[in-house]
Scaffold this motif. Structure first.
Motif, PDB file in Angstrom:
ATOM      1  N   GLN A  16       0.829  -1.209   0.000  1.00 56.89           N
ATOM      2  CA  GLN A  16       0.000   0.000   0.000  1.00 56.89           C
ATOM      3  C   GLN A  16       0.863   1.258   0.000  1.00 56.89           C
ATOM      4  O   GLN A  16       0.557   2.212  -0.707  1.00 56.89           O
ATOM      5  N   ARG A  17       1.963   1.260   0.765  1.00 56.50           N
ATOM      6  CA  ARG A  17       2.860   2.413   0.756  1.00 56.50           C
ATOM      7  C   ARG A  17       3.484   2.598  -0.627  1.00 56.50           C
ATOM      8  O   ARG A  17       3.647   3.714  -1.099  1.00 56.50           O
ATOM      9  N   GLY A  18       3.819   1.505  -1.278  1.00 56.44           N
ATOM     10  CA  GLY A  18       4.361   1.585  -2.636  1.00 56.44           C
ATOM     11  C   GLY A  18       3.344   2.136  -3.619  1.00 56.44           C
ATOM     12  O   GLY A  18       3.686   2.933  -4.494  1.00 56.44           O
ATOM     13  N   ASP A  19       2.087   1.734  -3.475  1.00 53.77           N
ATOM     14  CA  ASP A  19       1.033   2.244  -4.359  1.00 53.77           C
ATOM     15  C   ASP A  19       0.864   3.749  -4.200  1.00 53.77           C
ATOM     16  O   ASP A  19       0.675   4.472  -5.176  1.00 53.77           O
ATOM     17  N   HIS A  20       0.934   4.235  -2.961  1.00 48.02           N
ATOM     18  CA  HIS A  20       0.758   5.669  -2.711  1.00 48.02           C
ATOM     19  C   HIS A  20       1.976   6.471  -3.154  1.00 48.02           C
ATOM     20  O   HIS A  20       1.844   7.636  -3.527  1.00 48.02           O
ATOM     21  N   ALA A  21       3.151   5.877  -3.116  1.00 48.14           N
ATOM     22  CA  ALA A  21       4.372   6.579  -3.485  1.00 48.14           C
ATOM     23  C   ALA A  21       4.597   6.598  -4.998  1.00 48.14           C
ATOM     24  O   ALA A  21       5.379   7.405  -5.498  1.00 48.14           O
ATOM     25  N   ARG A  22       3.928   5.727  -5.724  1.00 43.52           N
ATOM     26  CA  ARG A  22       4.105   5.625  -7.174  1.00 43.52           C
ATOM     27  C   ARG A  22       3.554   6.879  -7.852  1.00 43.52           C
ATOM     28  O   ARG A  22       2.450   7.322  -7.550  1.00 43.52           O
ATOM     29  N   PRO A  23       4.306   7.479  -8.771  1.00 44.18           N
ATOM     30  CA  PRO A  23       3.787   8.661  -9.468  1.00 44.18           C
ATOM     31  C   PRO A  23       2.598   8.285 -10.344  1.00 44.18           C
ATOM     32  O   PRO A  23       2.485   7.136 -10.793  1.00 44.18           O
ATOM     33  N   PRO A  24       1.706   9.229 -10.602  1.00 38.86           N
ATOM     34  CA  PRO A  24       0.542   8.926 -11.433  1.00 38.86           C
ATOM     35  C   PRO A  24       0.951   8.619 -12.874  1.00 38.86           C
ATOM     36  O   PRO A  24       1.987   9.091 -13.352  1.00 38.86           O
ATOM     37  N   VAL A  25       0.134   7.849 -13.557  1.00 39.85           N
ATOM     38  CA  VAL A  25       0.387   7.517 -14.959  1.00 39.85           C
ATOM     39  C   VAL A  25       0.125   8.772 -15.790  1.00 39.85           C
ATOM     40  O   VAL A  25      -0.924   9.401 -15.647  1.00 39.85           O
ATOM     41  N   PRO A  26       1.068   9.170 -16.645  1.00 39.92           N
ATOM     42  CA  PRO A  26       0.831  10.349 -17.476  1.00 39.92           C
ATOM     43  C   PRO A  26      -0.258  10.064 -18.515  1.00 39.92           C
ATOM     44  O   PRO A  26      -0.512   8.918 -18.872  1.00 39.92           O
ATOM     45  N   ASP A  27      -0.879  11.114 -19.001  1.00 34.86           N
ATOM     46  CA  ASP A  27      -1.919  10.942 -20.022  1.00 34.86           C
ATOM     47  C   ASP A  27      -1.314  10.591 -21.380  1.00 34.86           C
ATOM     48  O   ASP A  27      -1.878   9.797 -22.125  1.00 34.86           O
TER      49      ASP A  27
END
Length: 84
Positions: A16-27
């Motif tokens: 869960q911490r990894g999911d929150h730290a991951r940058p958003p997928v660019p468009d």
């Protein structure tokens, strides 16, 4: 048994911490190779590639107008509403 449960809870917390730290997928992505290609941000062809840079909505449209090809798998030209 408690150790197994504690280990599973720890792994889930790390995930869960990894999911929150991951940058958003660019468009949108622009492949920066000798033959550039425009991609949608979630294109499976370049998902974990370092060949692409995230770009704003205007940049892939400009690239398509300059005859840079669109990826035939994710079809960003269709998603952007670009028609030749």
């Amino acid at each position: 048994m408690r150790q197994l449960i504690a280990a599973a809870e720890w792994r889930e917390g790390e995930r869960q911490r990894g999911d929150h730290a991951r940058p958003p997928v660019p468009d949108w992505l622009l492949e920066r190779t000798h033959l550039p290609v425009v991609h949608a941000g979630d294109c499976w062809i370049v998902r974990k590639s370092n060949r692409c840079v995230p770009v704003s909505r205007d940049q892939p449209l400009d690239a398509l107008r300059q005859q840079v090809p669109a990826c035939s798998h994710c079809r960003p030209d269709t998603e952007l509403g670009y028609l030749d």
